[in-house]
Every structure is written in C-alpha cells, then in structure tokens.
Write an enzyme that holds these catalytic residues in place. Structure first.
Site, PDB file in Angstrom:
ATOM      1  CE1 TYR A   1      41.718  46.053  35.198  1.00 31.09           C
ATOM      2  CE2 TYR A   1      40.417  44.244  33.559  1.00 31.09           C
ATOM      3  CZ  TYR A   1      40.753  45.652  34.910  1.00 31.09           C
ATOM      4  OH  TYR A   1      39.834  45.490  35.970  1.00 31.09           O
TER       5      TYR A   1
ATOM      6  CE  LYS B   1      38.032  43.573  38.028  1.00 33.91           C
ATOM      7  NZ  LYS B   1      37.875  43.665  39.692  1.00 33.91           N
TER       8      LYS B   1
HETATM    9  P1  NAD Z   1      42.076  49.996  45.840  1.00 32.55           P
HETATM   10  O1  NAD Z   1      43.015  49.718  45.370  1.00 32.55           O
HETATM   11  O2  NAD Z   1      42.378  51.082  45.823  1.00 32.55           O
HETATM   12  O3  NAD Z   1      41.131  49.037  45.965  1.00 32.55           O
HETATM   13  C1  NAD Z   1      41.691  47.646  46.461  1.00 32.55           C
HETATM   14  C2  NAD Z   1      41.554  46.847  47.113  1.00 32.55           C
HETATM   15  O4  NAD Z   1      41.629  45.147  47.084  1.00 32.55           O
HETATM   16  C3  NAD Z   1      42.186  47.445  48.691  1.00 32.55           C
HETATM   17  O5  NAD Z   1      41.613  48.412  49.597  1.00 32.55           O
HETATM   18  C4  NAD Z   1      43.128  46.103  48.509  1.00 32.55           C
HETATM   19  O6  NAD Z   1      42.927  46.883  49.995  1.00 32.55           O
HETATM   20  C5  NAD Z   1      42.751  45.191  48.673  1.00 32.55           C
HETATM   21  N1  NAD Z   1      42.862  44.019  48.182  1.00 32.55           N
HETATM   22  C6  NAD Z   1      43.666  43.128  48.099  1.00 32.55           C
HETATM   23  N2  NAD Z   1      43.524  41.879  47.746  1.00 32.55           N
HETATM   24  C7  NAD Z   1      42.875  41.790  49.262  1.00 32.55           C
HETATM   25  C8  NAD Z   1      43.085  40.967  50.010  1.00 32.55           C
HETATM   26  N3  NAD Z   1      43.710  39.548  50.094  1.00 32.55           N
HETATM   27  N4  NAD Z   1      42.131  40.671  50.735  1.00 32.55           N
HETATM   28  C9  NAD Z   1      41.114  41.761  51.431  1.00 32.55           C
HETATM   29  N5  NAD Z   1      41.885  43.055  50.460  1.00 32.55           N
HETATM   30  C10 NAD Z   1      41.961  42.484  49.603  1.00 32.55           C
HETATM   31  O7  NAD Z   1      41.977  49.750  44.270  1.00 32.55           O
HETATM   32  P2  NAD Z   1      39.965  50.596  43.540  1.00 32.55           P
HETATM   33  O8  NAD Z   1      40.203  50.269  42.043  1.00 32.55           O
HETATM   34  O9  NAD Z   1      39.272  51.146  44.348  1.00 32.55           O
HETATM   35  O10 NAD Z   1      39.800  49.089  43.142  1.00 32.55           O
HETATM   36  C11 NAD Z   1      38.362  48.498  43.638  1.00 32.55           C
HETATM   37  C12 NAD Z   1      37.548  47.264  43.169  1.00 32.55           C
HETATM   38  O11 NAD Z   1      37.265  48.299  41.616  1.00 32.55           O
HETATM   39  C13 NAD Z   1      38.756  46.545  42.624  1.00 32.55           C
HETATM   40  O12 NAD Z   1      37.336  45.096  42.419  1.00 32.55           O
HETATM   41  C14 NAD Z   1      38.970  46.966  41.000  1.00 32.55           C
HETATM   42  O13 NAD Z   1      39.088  46.342  40.581  1.00 32.55           O
HETATM   43  C15 NAD Z   1      37.459  48.230  40.785  1.00 32.55           C
HETATM   44  N6  NAD Z   1      37.189  48.935  40.026  1.00 32.55           N
HETATM   45  C16 NAD Z   1      38.401  49.155  39.357  1.00 32.55           C
HETATM   46  C17 NAD Z   1      39.134  50.126  38.639  1.00 32.55           C
HETATM   47  C18 NAD Z   1      39.706  51.467  38.430  1.00 32.55           C
HETATM   48  O14 NAD Z   1      39.872  52.348  36.996  1.00 32.55           O
HETATM   49  N7  NAD Z   1      40.814  51.667  39.591  1.00 32.55           N
HETATM   50  C19 NAD Z   1      37.753  50.396  37.577  1.00 32.55           C
HETATM   51  C20 NAD Z   1      36.822  49.492  37.866  1.00 32.55           C
HETATM   52  C21 NAD Z   1      36.702  48.271  38.712  1.00 32.55           C
END
Ligand code: NAD
Length: 258
Positions: free
Chosen positions: A153, A160
C-alpha cells in the site's frame, strides 16, 4: 412512505465504472431518494459514466480532474443551486510504487499521490463551500493502510493518513455551519484502483478469511453506510472514520495462526 434522502441534492466524484465504490454509493443514495451530479476524469471514463448516470437520479455529468484547479472551478460553476452532500472517492498513485518497499517512493510520485488522493478533498471542500447548504454532509473514502503497515500500500497509506487527518480539521472548519465531514474506511474491493496494488487478489482473499464476517464486502454494504452518513441519522457525527470492512480492523490475530 418517503425515502430517507428524498429532496437531498449532491455531488459524487470518483466513478470509473460499475465496480467503483463511488458507483455503489451513488446507486444506493439514489435508491433512497437523493439526486446528484456525477463527474468523470476523462473521455474514456465518460463512456462508462454516461450509461450509469441514466440508471439513477442524475442532475448532470461533468468532466473533473481534481489535480486541475480550473477543472474544479468548472464543476462548481456547473452546479445549479445548492447541494446537501459531497462524496469524494478519488485516489491515484504510480502502479510501480504500489509494490516493493515504501522506502523507494520517488518525490514526484509522493507529491502527485498526496495531491490527488488527499489535498484534493481540502481544495474541493473549500471551493464547494459556498454551494453547500448549512447542515450538509461530506464524506471521503479511506483504507486501514493509513494507520497500520499493509503490504504494497506504501505511499497510498501515507496519503490516506493525510486524508484522515484532513477530515478532522475540515470537520472543525465546516462545523460552524453544521456541515459534517467524515470518511468510510472500506475493506479491500475489486475495483480498478484496488487492482493496481501488488498482490491485491491475495490481500482481498486474506481479508475475507480473517474478518469476523467472512464474506466479500459488497458495493451495497458501503452504499448503505453512506446513506447513514449522508442523512440526518448521523446529524451529530463529524470528524469520524467509520470502518465498513466486515470488522477486519478489530482483529488482532489471524484465526489460522492458532
Ligand atoms: P476506482 O478506480 O473505481 O475509483 C478511483 C477513481 O479515482 C476513478 O474514478 C478515477 O477516475 C478517479 N481519479 C483518479 N485520479 C483522478 C484525478 N486526477 N481527477 C479525478 N478523478 C481521478 O477505485 P475505487 O476502489 O472505487 O476507489 C475509490 C476510493 O475508494 C479511493 O479513494 C480509494 O482509495 C478508496 N478505497 C478503495 C478500496 C479498495 O480496496 N478498492 C478500499 C478502501 C478505500
């Protein structure tokens, strides 16, 4: 019977496709009566967001690159009237640095990761503030790797940690108007961003095997908790990190090790 979010309007940033956590949140909020603006990062993502927007109470879709202040200004200008909620579900880091040692993080990727994944929340809240109704609700998405070492990570854990601390400072600044700022710390999900982390499939399976509730976390699980945070049910809750992870963060020792 009226729905819990009937009449609430908001903005959801971070849908890339129908596996995105932001999509699970948008769909569930819409099912509970909310209507919202959606954004897409670029034209290839627009092709996936457009058909999804037709499945919910969508007020409009707009381009948004959170690393560009001018793009954020356009989003603010595109919002007609005021909003009651804002969901930030955005993160980015160079894939090459989401494996191996944290020690090898480059300055360039450190700054970019922190800018997109942490600072963007603060900038967006500041810019959206005049458009937010008093008593509105803001939430971001985080992960347990902010507080404990998690393999691969790396710099995202540091980002985060910055995001979670921003939640507490923003909660005070916005609290004057009764606006609440919280985050959901979600368990590992199989999304585009999740898949970029080295050995993500193993981390995903390990978490299921070692959580109190031994089943895959669903988008709906996260969506339902977001209904609580976006609604008046959590009126007295701000600056919190709500774990929606099947309880994994409460386990100190893997059952398999005994
Ligand atoms: P995802 O890839 O579906 O979503 C990530 C989003 O970030 C995408 O829509 C992408 O277009 C956007 N993004 C990245 N750079 C960008 C920029 N410069 N401008 C605008 N948008 C931008 O993945 P996800 O897992 O749904 O992620 C959503 C959130 O959840 C994130 O903050 C991620 O860290 C968090 N999260 C994810 C997990 C996991 O295991 N997937 C767990 C906990 C938290």
């Amino acid at each position: 019977m009226s729905k819990i979010l009937e009449g609430k309007k908001g903005l959801v940033v971070g849908i890339a496709n129908d596996h995105s956590i932001a999509w699970g949140i948008a769909k569930t909020l819409s099912d509970e009566g909310a209507s919202m603006y959606l954004t897409y990062q670029n034209d290839s993502i627009k092709k996936r967001v457009e058909p999804l927007s037709e499945k919910i109470n969508c007020l409009g879709i707009m381009p948004c690159d959170v690393s560009e202040t001018s793009s954020l200004e356009n989003v603010c200008n595109g919002i007609k009237g005021n909003i009651d909620f804002f969901v930030h579900a955005v993160a980015y880091s160079d894939k090459n640095e989401l494996s191996g040692k944290y020690l090898n993080t480059t300055r360039e990727n450190f700054l970019k990761t922190l800018h997109i994944s942490a600072y963007s929340l603060t900038e967006m809240v500041r810019m959206l503030s005049p458009k937010m109704n008093d008593g509105a609700s803001i939430m971001a998405l985080t992960y347990y790797g902010s507080t404990r070492y998690m393999q691969s990570y790396n710099v995202m854990g540091v980002a985060k940690a910055a995001l979670e601390t921003s939640i507490k400072y923003l909660a005070v600044d916005m609290g004057e108007r009764g606006i609440r700022v919280n985050a959901i710390s979600a368990g590992p999900m199989r999304t585009l961003a999740g898949a970029v982390i080295n050995k993500s499939r193993k981390i995903y399976n390990y978490t299921i095997e070692n959580s109190p509730i031994k089943k895959p976390l669903s988008l709906e699980d996260i969506g339902k908790s977001s209904v609580y945070l976006m609604s008046d049910l959590s009126k007295g809750v701000t600056g919190e990190i709500l774990y929606v992870d099947n309880g994994y963060n409460n386990v100190g020792m893997s059952v398999q090790e005994l």
